[in-house]
Write a protein that holds these residues in place. Structure first.
Motif, PDB file in Angstrom:
ATOM      1  N   ILE A 182       0.847  -1.196   0.000  1.00 60.18           N
ATOM      2  CA  ILE A 182       0.000   0.000   0.000  1.00 60.18           C
ATOM      3  C   ILE A 182       0.879   1.241   0.000  1.00 60.18           C
ATOM      4  N   ASN A 183       0.351   2.321  -0.543  1.00 59.85           N
ATOM      5  CA  ASN A 183       1.103   3.568  -0.582  1.00 59.85           C
ATOM      6  C   ASN A 183       1.385   4.077   0.832  1.00 59.85           C
ATOM      7  N   PHE A 184       2.599   4.560   1.031  1.00 61.57           N
ATOM      8  CA  PHE A 184       2.952   5.155   2.309  1.00 61.57           C
ATOM      9  C   PHE A 184       2.148   6.423   2.537  1.00 61.57           C
ATOM     10  N   ASP A 185       1.532   6.521   3.710  1.00 62.90           N
ATOM     11  CA  ASP A 185       0.742   7.697   4.087  1.00 62.90           C
ATOM     12  C   ASP A 185       1.374   8.306   5.332  1.00 62.90           C
ATOM     13  N   PRO A 186       1.974   9.514   5.223  1.00 64.45           N
ATOM     14  CA  PRO A 186       2.658  10.106   6.373  1.00 64.45           C
ATOM     15  C   PRO A 186       1.726  10.441   7.527  1.00 64.45           C
ATOM     16  N   VAL A 187       0.435  10.538   7.249  1.00 63.90           N
ATOM     17  CA  VAL A 187      -0.525  10.803   8.321  1.00 63.90           C
ATOM     18  C   VAL A 187      -0.744   9.552   9.161  1.00 63.90           C
ATOM     19  N   VAL A 188      -0.683   8.405   8.509  1.00 64.41           N
ATOM     20  CA  VAL A 188      -0.956   7.129   9.179  1.00 64.41           C
ATOM     21  C   VAL A 188       0.300   6.525   9.806  1.00 64.41           C
ATOM     22  N   THR A 189       1.437   6.656   9.114  1.00 57.03           N
ATOM     23  CA  THR A 189       2.664   5.974   9.536  1.00 57.03           C
ATOM     24  C   THR A 189       3.763   6.988   9.828  1.00 57.03           C
ATOM     25  N   THR A 190       4.359   6.886  11.003  1.00 58.48           N
ATOM     26  CA  THR A 190       5.487   7.741  11.380  1.00 58.48           C
ATOM     27  C   THR A 190       6.784   6.966  11.190  1.00 58.48           C
ATOM     28  N   ILE A 191       7.732   7.594  10.509  1.00 58.42           N
ATOM     29  CA  ILE A 191       9.014   6.957  10.223  1.00 58.42           C
ATOM     30  C   ILE A 191      10.046   7.399  11.248  1.00 58.42           C
ATOM     31  N   ASP A 192      10.856   6.464  11.704  1.00 60.21           N
ATOM     32  CA  ASP A 192      11.956   6.741  12.620  1.00 60.21           C
ATOM     33  C   ASP A 192      12.829   7.885  12.078  1.00 60.21           C
TER      34      ASP A 192
ATOM     35  N   SER B 286      15.866  10.678   7.951  1.00 58.17           N
ATOM     36  CA  SER B 286      17.019  11.522   7.611  1.00 58.17           C
ATOM     37  C   SER B 286      17.851  10.898   6.501  1.00 58.17           C
ATOM     38  N   GLU B 287      18.025   9.590   6.570  1.00 57.80           N
ATOM     39  CA  GLU B 287      18.819   8.915   5.536  1.00 57.80           C
ATOM     40  C   GLU B 287      18.120   8.966   4.177  1.00 57.80           C
ATOM     41  N   ILE B 288      16.811   8.833   4.154  1.00 62.95           N
ATOM     42  CA  ILE B 288      16.084   8.911   2.882  1.00 62.95           C
ATOM     43  C   ILE B 288      16.140  10.322   2.312  1.00 62.95           C
ATOM     44  N   VAL B 289      15.990  11.325   3.170  1.00 63.91           N
ATOM     45  CA  VAL B 289      16.100  12.716   2.703  1.00 63.91           C
ATOM     46  C   VAL B 289      17.495  12.960   2.136  1.00 63.91           C
ATOM     47  N   TRP B 290      18.529  12.490   2.831  1.00 60.10           N
ATOM     48  CA  TRP B 290      19.909  12.659   2.339  1.00 60.10           C
ATOM     49  C   TRP B 290      20.075  11.984   0.982  1.00 60.10           C
ATOM     50  N   PHE B 291      19.601  10.766   0.879  1.00 61.75           N
ATOM     51  CA  PHE B 291      19.691   9.996  -0.368  1.00 61.75           C
ATOM     52  C   PHE B 291      19.034  10.749  -1.529  1.00 61.75           C
ATOM     53  N   ASP B 292      17.834  11.279  -1.310  1.00 63.94           N
ATOM     54  CA  ASP B 292      17.128  11.975  -2.376  1.00 63.94           C
ATOM     55  C   ASP B 292      17.789  13.302  -2.721  1.00 63.94           C
ATOM     56  N   ALA B 293      18.392  13.953  -1.736  1.00 59.31           N
ATOM     57  CA  ALA B 293      19.132  15.176  -2.034  1.00 59.31           C
ATOM     58  C   ALA B 293      20.386  14.861  -2.850  1.00 59.31           C
ATOM     59  N   PHE B 294      21.058  13.781  -2.497  1.00 59.09           N
ATOM     60  CA  PHE B 294      22.222  13.343  -3.268  1.00 59.09           C
ATOM     61  C   PHE B 294      21.838  13.029  -4.711  1.00 59.09           C
ATOM     62  N   MET B 295      20.720  12.331  -4.888  1.00 58.52           N
ATOM     63  CA  MET B 295      20.280  11.910  -6.214  1.00 58.52           C
ATOM     64  C   MET B 295      19.512  12.997  -6.967  1.00 58.52           C
ATOM     65  N   THR B 296      19.332  14.151  -6.336  1.00 59.15           N
ATOM     66  CA  THR B 296      18.476  15.219  -6.882  1.00 59.15           C
ATOM     67  C   THR B 296      17.120  14.655  -7.329  1.00 59.15           C
ATOM     68  N   ASN B 297      16.507  13.907  -6.424  1.00 57.79           N
ATOM     69  CA  ASN B 297      15.208  13.290  -6.699  1.00 57.79           C
ATOM     70  C   ASN B 297      14.104  14.270  -6.316  1.00 57.79           C
TER      71      ASN B 297
ATOM     72  N   TRP C 170       5.099  -2.543   2.790  1.00 59.02           N
ATOM     73  CA  TRP C 170       4.940  -3.953   2.393  1.00 59.02           C
ATOM     74  C   TRP C 170       5.462  -4.818   3.524  1.00 59.02           C
ATOM     75  N   HIS C 171       4.611  -5.689   4.036  1.00 56.83           N
ATOM     76  CA  HIS C 171       4.963  -6.508   5.204  1.00 56.83           C
ATOM     77  C   HIS C 171       5.494  -5.636   6.349  1.00 56.83           C
ATOM     78  N   ARG C 172       4.822  -4.505   6.546  1.00 53.98           N
ATOM     79  CA  ARG C 172       5.111  -3.570   7.643  1.00 53.98           C
ATOM     80  C   ARG C 172       6.487  -2.930   7.537  1.00 53.98           C
ATOM     81  N   GLU C 173       7.060  -2.930   6.362  1.00 55.06           N
ATOM     82  CA  GLU C 173       8.352  -2.283   6.153  1.00 55.06           C
ATOM     83  C   GLU C 173       8.230  -1.263   5.029  1.00 55.06           C
ATOM     84  N   LEU C 174       9.077  -0.234   5.110  1.00 59.41           N
ATOM     85  CA  LEU C 174       9.044   0.847   4.132  1.00 59.41           C
ATOM     86  C   LEU C 174       9.939   0.510   2.939  1.00 59.41           C
ATOM     87  N   TRP C 175       9.364   0.597   1.746  1.00 54.42           N
ATOM     88  CA  TRP C 175      10.104   0.324   0.509  1.00 54.42           C
ATOM     89  C   TRP C 175      10.118   1.576  -0.362  1.00 54.42           C
ATOM     90  N   LEU C 176      11.266   1.846  -0.972  1.00 57.33           N
ATOM     91  CA  LEU C 176      11.415   2.998  -1.858  1.00 57.33           C
ATOM     92  C   LEU C 176      11.211   2.564  -3.302  1.00 57.33           C
TER      93      LEU C 176
END
Length: 264
Positions: free
Chosen positions: A110-120, A125-136, A149-155
């Protein structure tokens, strides 16, 4: 030591359904290894550059420890799609004969919903860094491009990364961007550990790791019409861009920190 990545080759055997959320009309398809994939086609709008960004983004993400669907090289033979009734899709498939990219289909995700799920905070921070590095530019509240998926976050979906290559006239300038668009990142409010993320992740991206990933780009994806560079010169520019981008880690990390302060 991080092992050199290997990408499997599969043949697409059945087109199942288009995923019309994306402008490039990816599709769920069966392959001859018995698995389903989300296939992205070189005949779509941004062509092979989108596939290159997807490949590099996924494999760098994997090195950095994120959960990313397996990437495969997906072959379409010249007869594929002839019976497709939708003319737009038929044209897309005709223009995509040869080598495309497939991502293992995460059935039931299912699509990640920031209202429903809070990320550590560290992971955010690591995902934000990664996307800034990749200019995503494409991991926002409007389109998070993350799945649970199976209670884990997938990019997923890195095709909008590395946007420097759409003009390809001044890659050095693209590598030096502080990436102000990080202000729109969906996980920026939780990204309170950016300094730690910077120190951890940049150490993983050694020159050999980056070279191994760039070497995965198929030769046929580098045969660009209207460009004076050879395929190997284009490949070298991708490596040089990523290396130069890494040298800007403190700059884009501070940009993200400043954007977060303004946000909260």
């Amino acid at each position: 030591m991080i092992p050199t990545p290997e990408i499997r080759h599969v043949n697409v055997t059945r087109y199942i359904t288009p995923l019309r959320e994306g402008g490039s009309l990816p599709a769920v398809a069966d392959a001859d290894d018995g698995f389903k994939y989300v296939v992205k086609f070189k005949g779509a709008g941004h062509g092979v550059k989108m596939l290159i960004a997807e490949l590099i983004g996924c494999e760098i993400g994997r090195v950095l420890g994120f959960k990313v669907p397996e990437v495969v090289f997906a072959h379409l033979d010249e007869a594929f799609g002839r019976t497709e009734a939708d003319e737009e899709i038929q044209d897309l498939l005709k223009g995509s004969q040869g080598l495309n990219i497939g991502l293992h289909f995460l059935s039931g995700a299912i699509n990640f919903d920031p209202v429903v799920t809070t990320i550590d905070a560290q992971l955010a921070s690591e995902i934000v860094w990664f996307d800034a590095f990749m200019t995503n530019i494409d991991r926002t509240f409007r389109n998070t491009n993350m799945l649970m998926w199976h209670r884990e976050l997938w990019l997923i979906d890195h095709g909008a990364s590395l946007y420097f290559h759409h003009s390809f006239t001044n890659w050095e300038k693209g590598a030096q961007t502080p990436f102000a668009l990080v202000k729109d990142h969906v996980l920026l409010p939780q990204a309170s550990e950016l300094d730690t993320a910077n120190q951890k992740l940049k150490s993983l991206l050694t020159p050999q790791v980056l070279q191994d990933i760039v070497n995965l780009i198929p030769q046929e994806w580098l045969e660009w019409e209207g460009y004076e560079q050879t395929t190997e010169e284009i490949r070298a520019i991708y490596f040089q861009f990523l290396t130069a981008r890494l040298a800007q880690a403190e700059v884009f990390t501070k940009t993200a920190q400043d954007a977060r302060k303004a946000l909260i």
